[in-house]
Design a protein around this motif. Structure first.
Motif, PDB file in Angstrom:
ATOM      1  N   SER A 195       1.825   4.252   8.970  1.00 22.39           N
ATOM      2  CA  SER A 195       0.381   4.028   8.921  1.00 22.39           C
ATOM      3  C   SER A 195      -0.070   3.225   7.707  1.00 22.39           C
ATOM      4  N   TYR A 196       0.671   3.306   6.602  1.00 24.40           N
ATOM      5  CA  TYR A 196       0.214   2.691   5.358  1.00 24.40           C
ATOM      6  C   TYR A 196       1.348   1.875   4.725  1.00 24.40           C
ATOM      7  N   PRO A 197       1.013   0.838   3.933  1.00 26.21           N
ATOM      8  CA  PRO A 197       2.030   0.055   3.203  1.00 26.21           C
ATOM      9  C   PRO A 197       2.504   0.823   1.974  1.00 26.21           C
ATOM     10  N   ILE A 198       3.319   1.835   2.183  1.00 26.27           N
ATOM     11  CA  ILE A 198       3.669   2.769   1.117  1.00 26.27           C
ATOM     12  C   ILE A 198       4.388   2.080  -0.039  1.00 26.27           C
ATOM     13  N   GLY A 199       5.305   1.165   0.289  1.00 25.02           N
ATOM     14  CA  GLY A 199       6.036   0.486  -0.774  1.00 25.02           C
ATOM     15  C   GLY A 199       5.108  -0.251  -1.731  1.00 25.02           C
ATOM     16  N   LYS A 200       4.183  -1.023  -1.179  1.00 28.23           N
ATOM     17  CA  LYS A 200       3.238  -1.762  -2.010  1.00 28.23           C
ATOM     18  C   LYS A 200       2.313  -0.806  -2.771  1.00 28.23           C
ATOM     19  N   LEU A 201       1.904   0.260  -2.102  1.00 34.63           N
ATOM     20  CA  LEU A 201       0.993   1.214  -2.728  1.00 34.63           C
ATOM     21  C   LEU A 201       1.652   1.899  -3.919  1.00 34.63           C
ATOM     22  N   LEU A 202       2.892   2.392  -3.738  1.00 35.36           N
ATOM     23  CA  LEU A 202       3.579   3.073  -4.826  1.00 35.36           C
ATOM     24  C   LEU A 202       3.884   2.119  -5.969  1.00 35.36           C
ATOM     25  N   SER A 203       4.253   0.881  -5.623  1.00 38.51           N
ATOM     26  CA  SER A 203       4.532  -0.110  -6.665  1.00 38.51           C
ATOM     27  C   SER A 203       3.284  -0.401  -7.488  1.00 38.51           C
ATOM     28  N   THR A 204       2.159  -0.539  -6.799  1.00 42.32           N
ATOM     29  CA  THR A 204       0.901  -0.797  -7.503  1.00 42.32           C
ATOM     30  C   THR A 204       0.538   0.355  -8.430  1.00 42.32           C
ATOM     31  N   LEU A 205       0.684   1.585  -7.934  1.00 44.64           N
ATOM     32  CA  LEU A 205       0.376   2.750  -8.763  1.00 44.64           C
ATOM     33  C   LEU A 205       1.309   2.833  -9.965  1.00 44.64           C
ATOM     34  N   ALA A 206       2.577   2.505  -9.753  1.00 48.39           N
ATOM     35  CA  ALA A 206       3.531   2.543 -10.857  1.00 48.39           C
ATOM     36  C   ALA A 206       3.160   1.519 -11.932  1.00 48.39           C
ATOM     37  N   ILE A 207       2.759   0.324 -11.511  1.00 45.99           N
ATOM     38  CA  ILE A 207       2.368  -0.716 -12.477  1.00 45.99           C
ATOM     39  C   ILE A 207       1.134  -0.277 -13.263  1.00 45.99           C
ATOM     40  N   ILE A 208       0.164   0.300 -12.556  1.00 44.56           N
ATOM     41  CA  ILE A 208      -1.048   0.781 -13.238  1.00 44.56           C
ATOM     42  C   ILE A 208      -0.706   1.895 -14.214  1.00 44.56           C
ATOM     43  N   ALA A 209       0.164   2.821 -13.786  1.00 46.81           N
ATOM     44  CA  ALA A 209       0.544   3.938 -14.659  1.00 46.81           C
ATOM     45  C   ALA A 209       1.251   3.433 -15.909  1.00 46.81           C
ATOM     46  N   ILE A 210       2.149   2.464 -15.758  1.00 47.91           N
ATOM     47  CA  ILE A 210       2.853   1.909 -16.928  1.00 47.91           C
ATOM     48  C   ILE A 210       1.859   1.224 -17.864  1.00 47.91           C
ATOM     49  N   GLY A 211       0.939   0.454 -17.268  1.00 43.25           N
ATOM     50  CA  GLY A 211      -0.057  -0.222 -18.094  1.00 43.25           C
ATOM     51  C   GLY A 211      -0.928   0.744 -18.875  1.00 43.25           C
TER      52      GLY A 211
END
Length: 640
Positions: free
Chosen positions: A135-151
């Motif tokens: 249902s959702y683009p999980i790979g892109k979503l998790l990658s985006t969250l990881a980048i935000i968390a690192i930042g």
């Protein structure tokens, strides 16, 4: 306040501050997405929300609190430990952001914070995980969250370093801080629960906004069953029993139990016993509002709109709950939605009931539960196999017979093909059959075989609804060519609606579902407008067969109501309601008693006393049903 100069307190305060900020942003986003329904998000709403946020943190930070307090000063000062704290901050940020996104998706789907549904989704992780992946683009979503968390963790690197460099408290101070953390968590446990301080009644969206999603999740996990007598309003057993019998007493009915709350009664249906075949199709998430004949202009249900004119159609029919297991419970056992988990999912106590399947099996029917998915989900296989059915699900079907499947199971057309095969086999043996089907296609990710309809697969619920309708049309077209068709009752009913959330705890309009009984050579077509619900389906079907039986059903034969007061029973795990066609009574935990007058219109809420006539009717049903379940008064035996 001198505690705040110590390293562990500084670090915990930093984490808590970030959590509180994300909780606040999440609450604001949820409010903005449902502003029309929630109305003004008052200062009180956000203040109450802050209390729940703090209560969650009092629990969530306990493990870290004790680690930091027990950490030796020598280890605390090492560079490796400071890097570990930085990594912990980054990981915590990722978890916070993931939780916020999950809350938004859950809110968008169900209109509430995490609750029993989220708990069930965790338990049945295979289907849910596959559904999420489809249902959702999980790979892109998790990658985006990881980048935000690192930042964000890099931005917080200096405060983390300062916290790590702060002095460590003495042993006595550590002990006091640890005891204080335990006391705070204990105080939250006593003062803050699922309803206090947010309360009951009022605007349900505002009450949900005042909640904390993770807190509600763990509270739901802990309270997955609620003892009716402990949490809800009750009447003396004799009074409740007399009220219940006045609800169920009709011509040719005699109660046989000695317990005043025992609803067992002998049903004497006039006429010669008939044994037509029955195909009962339970449609996933199918609201009555989708039908063109009910005013929808999107032309999603041409087959069902045509079928309505050829069937006995019930236009004032309601689901009992908000989940599939509640619909199956009501249809199969004819019981109101008792608080907490449905009987279907009460492992170890889900079998041995006087079900619709048991009643028909006793008369020589082959009762079969036919499911498009894997029946261990929601404990369905155990429930049906323990209550008079044999089971045909995805795991018992060869892959060559499945043209399409997604996370939830095979496409509806494949399900109907299996049902036709079972019907043909039973007809060849000269055995009447009762097939109880459950579809899956009208469920996220809304995917189905290509080329069936003019809406692309996976493009939202509209396509899933139209495919559901298309598959029904194809199924009936094939069935009409079968030698058993003329002696078969086809029943189409939804398990629940696509969305039940609203401003009220139990918005009755959001429980409206269709019911068709189609048998052109056995039953005259027409419209039935009396108020009715899923618990009325089983006694109505047995009445059509002129079957005499001992009933444990709380429903009524809709052809023999004999002037009984109208009612439907609806619930959502905690709140239990009775709608009489105009007003709604609601029972809530801690003996909460409310009415919603003009429930489909202005829905004027007011708190009432236990002697309110509508409240008395409501308590009688739910008190008796919970008592019957606990005392095994609903069980099947050979004498039934």
């Amino acid at each position: 306040m001198h505690f705040f100069r110590f390293a562990p307190v500084r670090f915990l305060t930093l984490l808590a501050s970030v959590w509180l900020t994300i909780f606040l942003i999440t609450r604001c986003v949820l409010w903005l997405t449902h502003m029309d329904d929630a109305g003004g998000a008052t200062l009180g709403t956000f203040a109450t929300g802050l209390l729940y946020d703090l209560a969650f943190l009092a629990y969530a930070l306990l493990p870290m609190t004790f680690y930091l307090l027990l950490c030796p000063a020598r280890l605390w000062k090492t560079r490796l430990h400071r890097w570990m704290l930085q990594g912990l901050t980054c990981f915590s940020l990722f978890v916070m952001l993931f939780t916020a996104v999950a809350e938004w998706l859950f809110w968008d789907e169900f209109g509430v914070r995490f609750n029993f549904i989220a708990v069930d989704y965790l338990v049945y992780s295979d289907e849910v995980l596959n559904n999420i992946l489809e249902s959702y683009p999980i790979g892109k979503l998790l990658s985006t969250l990881a980048i935000i968390a690192i930042g964000l963790s890099l931005l917080l690197a200096r405060p983390v370093r300062r916290a790590a460099e702060a002095p460590m408290p003495a042993a006595r101070t550590k002990l006091a801080m640890g005891l204080g953390a335990l006391a705070l968590a204990g105080l939250c446990g006593l003062a803050v629960n699922q309803d206090t301080p947010r309360g009951q009644g009022g605007n349900a969206y505002q009450r949900e906004l005042a909640s904390n999603g993770p807190y509600q999740f763990f509270a739901a996990f802990r309270n997955n069953e609620l003892d009716y007598a402990q949490f809800y309003g009750t009447l003396p057993a004799t009074q409740a029993g007399n009220q219940l019998r006045s609800e169920l007493q009709s011509a040719d009915v005699s109660f046989v139990g000695q317990d005043p709350l025992d609803n067992r009664r002998a049903i004497d249906n006039p006429g010669t016993l008939r044994t037509p075949n029955i195909v009962l199709v339970t449609l996933e998430s199918f609201s009555a509002k989708y039908m063109g004949s009910n005013g929808d202009a999107r032309n999603l249900t041409p087959n069902l709109d045509a079928l309505r004119k050829q069937s006995l159609y019930f236009n004032n029919f309601y689901a009992t709950g908000t989940r599939t297991d509640r619909g199956l419970e009501a249809i199969t056992l004819s019981i109101p939605p008792t608080p907490g988990r449905s009987i279907v999912k009460r492992t170890g106590r889900e079998s041995g009931y006087a079900s619709l399947g048991q009643q028909l099996t006793a008369k020589g029917y082959d009762a079969v539960f036919v499911y498009g998915g894997r029946g261990y989900f929601d404990n369905m296989n155990a429930f049906f196999s323990g209550n008079g059915y044999r089971v045909v699900d995805q795991s018992s079907v060869e892959e060559s017979q499945i043209s399409f499947k997604n996370a939830w199971g095979m496409a509806d057309e494949d399900l109907y093909r299996q049902a036709l095969n079972v019907a043909d086999e039973d007809f060849a043996k000269n055995q009447p059959f009762f097939l109880q089907l459950l579809t899956t296609s009208n469920h996220r990710p809304y995917t189905f075989p290509d080329g069936r309809i003019d809406i692309a697969s996976g493009n939202g619920r509209d396509g899933a609804v139209k495919y559901t309708d298309w598959a029904i049309g194809e199924f009936l077209a094939q069935a009409r060519n079968k030698p058993w068709f003329s002696n078969t009752l086809f029943v189409f009913v939804a398990d629940h609606t696509a969305g039940s959330a609203g401003k009220e705890d139990l918005p009755i309009a959001n429980y409206h579902i269709p019911l068709f009984i189609y048998a052109p050579e056995l039953l005259k077509a027409g419209e039935m407008s009396q108020l009715a619900s899923q618990i009325d389906l089983a006694p109505t079907l047995l009445g059509l067969l002129n079957l005499d039986y001992t009933s444990t059903f709380y429903g009524r034969d809709l052809f023999r109501e004999d002037g009984l007061a109208p009612r439907v029973l609806v619930g959502n795990y905690q709140h239990l309601g009775l709608f009489d066609g105009k007003d709604m009574a609601i029972l809530s935990p801690r003996a909460g008693l409310r009415r919603h007058d003009d429930a489909k219109g202005q829905s004027i809420e007011r708190h009432v006393q236990i002697d309110d006539p509508l409240i008395l009717r409501t308590i009688a049903y739910y008190q008796a049903a919970s008592h019957g379940f606990k005392q095994q008064l609903l069980s099947w035996n050979a004498g039934n």
